[in-house]
Scaffold this motif. Structure first.
Motif, mmCIF file in Angstrom:
data_model
loop_
_atom_site.group_PDB
_atom_site.id
_atom_site.type_symbol
_atom_site.label_atom_id
_atom_site.label_comp_id
_atom_site.label_asym_id
_atom_site.label_seq_id
_atom_site.Cartn_x
_atom_site.Cartn_y
_atom_site.Cartn_z
ATOM 1 N N GLU A 67 -6.100 -2.707 -9.464
ATOM 2 C CA GLU A 67 -5.003 -3.504 -8.917
ATOM 3 C C GLU A 67 -3.949 -2.603 -8.282
ATOM 4 O OE1 GLU A 67 -4.408 -6.801 -11.116
ATOM 5 O OE2 GLU A 67 -2.718 -7.553 -9.936
ATOM 6 N N SER A 68 -3.739 -1.432 -8.932
ATOM 7 C CA SER A 68 -2.699 -0.534 -8.412
ATOM 8 C C SER A 68 -3.056 -0.059 -7.004
ATOM 9 C CB SER A 68 -2.538 0.665 -9.344
ATOM 10 O OG SER A 68 -3.785 1.260 -9.577
ATOM 11 N N VAL A 69 -4.374 0.129 -6.749
ATOM 12 C CA VAL A 69 -4.790 0.543 -5.396
ATOM 13 C C VAL A 69 -4.611 -0.619 -4.432
ATOM 14 C CG1 VAL A 69 -6.739 1.326 -4.000
ATOM 15 C CG2 VAL A 69 -6.414 2.242 -6.283
ATOM 16 N N ARG A 70 -4.986 -1.826 -4.896
ATOM 17 C CA ARG A 70 -4.892 -2.993 -4.011
ATOM 18 C C ARG A 70 -3.466 -3.285 -3.606
ATOM 19 N NH1 ARG A 70 -8.783 -5.479 -7.321
ATOM 20 N NH2 ARG A 70 -7.198 -6.759 -8.305
ATOM 21 N N GLU A 71 -2.521 -2.931 -4.484
ATOM 22 C CA GLU A 71 -1.136 -3.265 -4.175
ATOM 23 C C GLU A 71 -0.380 -2.109 -3.541
ATOM 24 O OE1 GLU A 71 0.192 -4.752 -7.882
ATOM 25 O OE2 GLU A 71 -0.734 -6.708 -7.522
ATOM 26 N N SER A 72 -1.021 -0.943 -3.471
ATOM 27 C CA SER A 72 -0.307 0.203 -2.928
ATOM 28 C C SER A 72 -0.271 0.144 -1.398
ATOM 29 C CB SER A 72 -0.974 1.501 -3.386
ATOM 30 O OG SER A 72 -2.131 1.721 -2.612
ATOM 31 N N PHE A 73 0.552 1.006 -0.829
ATOM 32 C CA PHE A 73 0.674 1.037 0.629
ATOM 33 C C PHE A 73 -0.589 1.582 1.288
ATOM 34 C CE2 PHE A 73 1.745 5.194 -0.843
ATOM 35 C CZ PHE A 73 1.353 6.044 0.161
ATOM 36 N N LEU A 74 -1.469 2.187 0.460
ATOM 37 C CA LEU A 74 -2.693 2.773 1.013
ATOM 38 C C LEU A 74 -3.785 1.735 1.249
ATOM 39 C CD1 LEU A 74 -3.019 6.042 -1.065
ATOM 40 C CD2 LEU A 74 -2.738 5.893 1.405
ATOM 41 N N TRP A 75 -3.633 0.547 0.686
ATOM 42 C CA TRP A 75 -4.708 -0.442 0.721
ATOM 43 C C TRP A 75 -5.171 -0.809 2.138
ATOM 44 C CZ3 TRP A 75 -8.715 -1.441 -1.585
ATOM 45 C CH2 TRP A 75 -9.372 -2.663 -1.526
ATOM 46 N N PRO A 76 -4.230 -0.988 3.096
ATOM 47 C CA PRO A 76 -4.700 -1.291 4.461
ATOM 48 C C PRO A 76 -5.656 -0.231 5.002
ATOM 49 C CG PRO A 76 -2.353 -1.625 4.304
ATOM 50 C CD PRO A 76 -2.774 -1.016 3.011
ATOM 51 N N VAL A 77 -5.509 1.021 4.517
ATOM 52 C CA VAL A 77 -6.405 2.092 4.952
ATOM 53 C C VAL A 77 -7.708 2.039 4.150
ATOM 54 C CG1 VAL A 77 -6.732 4.585 4.976
ATOM 55 C CG2 VAL A 77 -4.587 3.617 5.783
ATOM 56 N N LEU A 78 -7.571 1.948 2.827
ATOM 57 C CA LEU A 78 -8.751 2.028 1.959
ATOM 58 C C LEU A 78 -9.603 0.767 1.999
ATOM 59 C CD1 LEU A 78 -7.173 3.870 -1.088
ATOM 60 C CD2 LEU A 78 -8.696 4.806 0.639
ATOM 61 N N ARG A 79 -9.075 -0.298 2.624
ATOM 62 C CA ARG A 79 -9.828 -1.536 2.737
ATOM 63 C C ARG A 79 -10.844 -1.445 3.875
ATOM 64 N NH1 ARG A 79 -5.725 -6.132 3.700
ATOM 65 N NH2 ARG A 79 -5.783 -5.086 5.700
ATOM 66 N N GLU A 80 -10.543 -0.564 4.834
ATOM 67 C CA GLU A 80 -11.366 -0.478 6.035
ATOM 68 C C GLU A 80 -12.576 0.425 5.802
ATOM 69 O OE1 GLU A 80 -10.944 -2.082 8.809
ATOM 70 O OE2 GLU A 80 -9.074 -3.032 8.175
ATOM 71 N N ALA A 81 -13.756 -0.088 6.200
ATOM 72 C CA ALA A 81 -14.966 0.726 6.069
ATOM 73 C C ALA A 81 -14.840 2.025 6.849
ATOM 74 C CB ALA A 81 -16.173 -0.070 6.560
ATOM 75 N N SER A 82 -14.180 1.951 8.013
ATOM 76 C CA SER A 82 -14.124 3.133 8.868
ATOM 77 C C SER A 82 -13.356 4.272 8.203
ATOM 78 C CB SER A 82 -13.479 2.782 10.197
ATOM 79 O OG SER A 82 -12.268 2.099 9.974
ATOM 80 N N TRP A 83 -12.210 3.943 7.606
ATOM 81 C CA TRP A 83 -11.428 4.991 6.941
ATOM 82 C C TRP A 83 -12.156 5.528 5.716
ATOM 83 C CZ3 TRP A 83 -7.980 7.604 9.315
ATOM 84 C CH2 TRP A 83 -7.212 7.019 10.319
ATOM 85 N N CYS A 84 -12.773 4.618 4.973
ATOM 86 C CA CYS A 84 -13.495 5.053 3.773
ATOM 87 C C CYS A 84 -14.614 6.009 4.155
ATOM 88 C CB CYS A 84 -14.080 3.857 3.039
ATOM 89 S SG CYS A 84 -12.824 2.869 2.246
ATOM 90 N N ALA A 85 -15.336 5.681 5.233
ATOM 91 C CA ALA A 85 -16.417 6.560 5.666
ATOM 92 C C ALA A 85 -15.855 7.917 6.061
ATOM 93 C CB ALA A 85 -17.168 5.933 6.844
ATOM 94 N N LEU A 86 -14.765 7.888 6.809
ATOM 95 C CA LEU A 86 -14.194 9.162 7.265
ATOM 96 C C LEU A 86 -13.734 10.005 6.079
ATOM 97 C CD1 LEU A 86 -13.559 10.636 9.897
ATOM 98 C CD2 LEU A 86 -11.236 9.774 9.721
ATOM 99 N N ILE A 87 -13.069 9.375 5.104
ATOM 100 C CA ILE A 87 -12.593 10.108 3.926
ATOM 101 C C ILE A 87 -13.782 10.667 3.149
ATOM 102 C CG2 ILE A 87 -11.414 9.857 1.701
ATOM 103 C CD1 ILE A 87 -9.677 7.673 3.072
ATOM 104 N N GLY A 88 -14.782 9.817 2.921
ATOM 105 C CA GLY A 88 -15.950 10.253 2.166
ATOM 106 C C GLY A 88 -16.678 11.401 2.847
ATOM 107 N N PHE A 89 -16.914 11.259 4.151
ATOM 108 C CA PHE A 89 -17.615 12.317 4.889
ATOM 109 C C PHE A 89 -16.827 13.619 4.835
ATOM 110 C CE2 PHE A 89 -19.898 9.265 8.043
ATOM 111 C CZ PHE A 89 -20.651 8.788 6.982
#
Lengths: 230, 230
Positions: free
Chosen positions: B80-102
């Motif tokens: 929940e803390s991630v969902r409510e943080s300011f980072l969620w708009p970034v971490l919700r997107e597949a594109s950002w997650c892929a970039l971070i993971g890679f």
């Protein structure tokens, strides 16, 4: 955490077992293809050289998952049109496990080809000549002289290939093989605790890779008996 | 075979090609930036500096990229803390997650490649730098890192190709890279074989270009190692 993961432990363990099975069977396929490929690359036949060269270039050019999909779906269509052309009236279905094992074996066979080729070249030529002079047949030479010695040279690169192969098996979950990642993913989805389950998967992979590196270190030690170190 | 299907959807494949190149090059660049300081810490003799980096590379090199991406993309939403943080708009997107993971994944591999290269620095070079009165920072900047980059080049070339192969995972989490585009064409037209074969050709093309670039880079940076031509 335990009360969430607890009920799913049998499912996860079953998945782990499938992952290990996929990895080991693909490793066997890869070693077989690798020895064949190394033999083809080192042979004097031009045709064998070309085929083996094309094989390693192709595999290193195409990502695992793409090749897997081609073999999984394409192989199915290919085999059935072949069967049809032979005039038989049966439908052969390739299950995801077989397709996964065949494709991973095919892919890592190319990497093993390079591993074994380098290892065979590293065995001093005089030893083979001596074996020939003693009147050994080719299979005997391989069993007594070439095999045990190339093992030492092949092991470091073989170990790397194995570790990469083990992690690649995660991709067969995309084809629908019910291995570790697939099972943990469905558990994570039904409990809405994906992070927990993916972390469990990570820990299991880390355990498997740690066991592998320990075993490989032991094997390298064992096959280096008789080598003097500075 | 229905090759017209592939030709009809060339725009989709071209878009996928562009996406793949974008993701791979962005994560490689970011991963390299991450790896340079980490590799210096990793080769430090101070355990408090090297141990955390070891743990980072141990995790990211010991688990499959697919699982890492699942962990970030599907997993983080569990909290929940991630969902409510300011980072969620970034971490919700597949594109950002892929970039971070890679980025984290290739960062871990490159860290270890660079560490090996740093530790292979001949000790005389460092002694000479100290004798010339260079500070630690100057020694790294002028002596150790340039030599390490040069030594790391062949291994880095392999890592670039592995990253390209690994990037198909982006297609698994709904991103329209080459694999994603092939999957979409397949879903639209039901032609597994043709669409995946087209994807394979595109990947091979990129691998070919990468090997060309690295061959040229190696002939430039390893010019001093070339056999002398009379």
């Amino acid at each position: 955490m335990l009360e969430i993961v607890g009920p799913y432990i049998p499912l996860i363990l079953k998945g782990t077992w499938v992952t290990i099975a996929v990895s080991l069977v693909s490793l066997a396929v890869a070693c077989l293809l690798g020895l064949l490929g190394a033999w083809a690359k080192l042979s004097h036949s031009k045709l064998a050289n070309t085929v083996a060269g094309a094989y390693t270039t192709l595999v290193r050019g195409v990502p695992d998952l793409v090749l897997m999909t081609i073999i999984f779906f394409g192989g199915q269509i290919g085999i059935n049109s072949l069967v049809e052309a032979m005039g038989w009236d049966i439908y052969i279905e390739i299950d995801a496990f077989t397709a996964g094992v065949v494709s991973i074996g095919f892919i890592y066979g190319a990497y093993m080809t390079e591993t074994f080729r380098g290892a065979i070249l590293a065995v001093p030529k005089g030893q083979i000549e001596a074996a020939v002079a003693c009147g050994m047949t080719r299979p005997t030479i391989f069993r007594r002289v070439l095999g045990p010695q190339m093992m030492r040279f092949a092991l470091p690169s073989f170990g790397n290939n194995w570790l990469v192969l083990l992690k690649t098996t995660a991709l067969v979950s995309v084809l629908g093989v019910q291995e570790l990642v697939y099972n943990a993913f469905s558990a994570g989805r039904s409990t809405r605790e994906m992070f927990t389950f993916m972390l469990v998967v990570c820990v299991i992979y880390l355990i498997l890779t740690t066991i592998s590196t320990t075993a490989l270190r032991w094997a390298e030690h064992r096959y280096s008996v008789g080598v003097r170190r500075a | 075979m229905h090759w017209d299907v592939v030709l009809d959807n060339w725009q989709l494949l071209l878009q996928g090609l562009w996406t793949t190149i974008l993701y791979v090059s962005a994560s490689l660049a970011l991963g390299l930036i991450l790896a340079i300081p980490l590799s210096i810490l990793r080769s430090s003799s101070n355990r408090f500096l090297s141990w955390p980096v070891w743990a980072f590379t141990y995790f990211f090199r010991g688990t499959p990229l697919l699982v890492q991406i699942y962990l970030i993309y599907y997993g983080l939403g569990q909290f929940e803390s991630v969902r409510e943080s300011f980072l969620w708009p970034v971490l919700r997107e597949a594109s950002w997650c892929a970039l971070i993971g890679f980025t984290l994944n290739t960062g871990a591999y490159v860290t270890e490649i660079l560490r090996g290269a740093i530790q292979a620095t001949p000790y005389g070079e460092i002694e000479a730098a100290t004798a010339c009165g260079m500070s630690r920072a100057q020694t790294y900047h002028r002596i150790i890192m340039p030599g390490a980059f040069r030594r790391a080049l062949p291994a880095y070339g392999n890592e670039v190709i592995f990253m390209l192969h690994g990037s198909v995972v982006a297609g698994v989490i709904t991103i329209l890279d080459i694999y994603g585009a092939a999957k979409k064409i397949n879903a639209l037209t039901y032609t597994y074989f043709e669409s995946m074969l087209a994807a394979a050709v595109l990947y091979m093309l990129i691998v070919y270009l990468i090997t060309r670039v690295f061959k040229r880079a190696e002939s430039r940076w390893h010019a001093h190692l070339r056999p002398r031509t009379e």
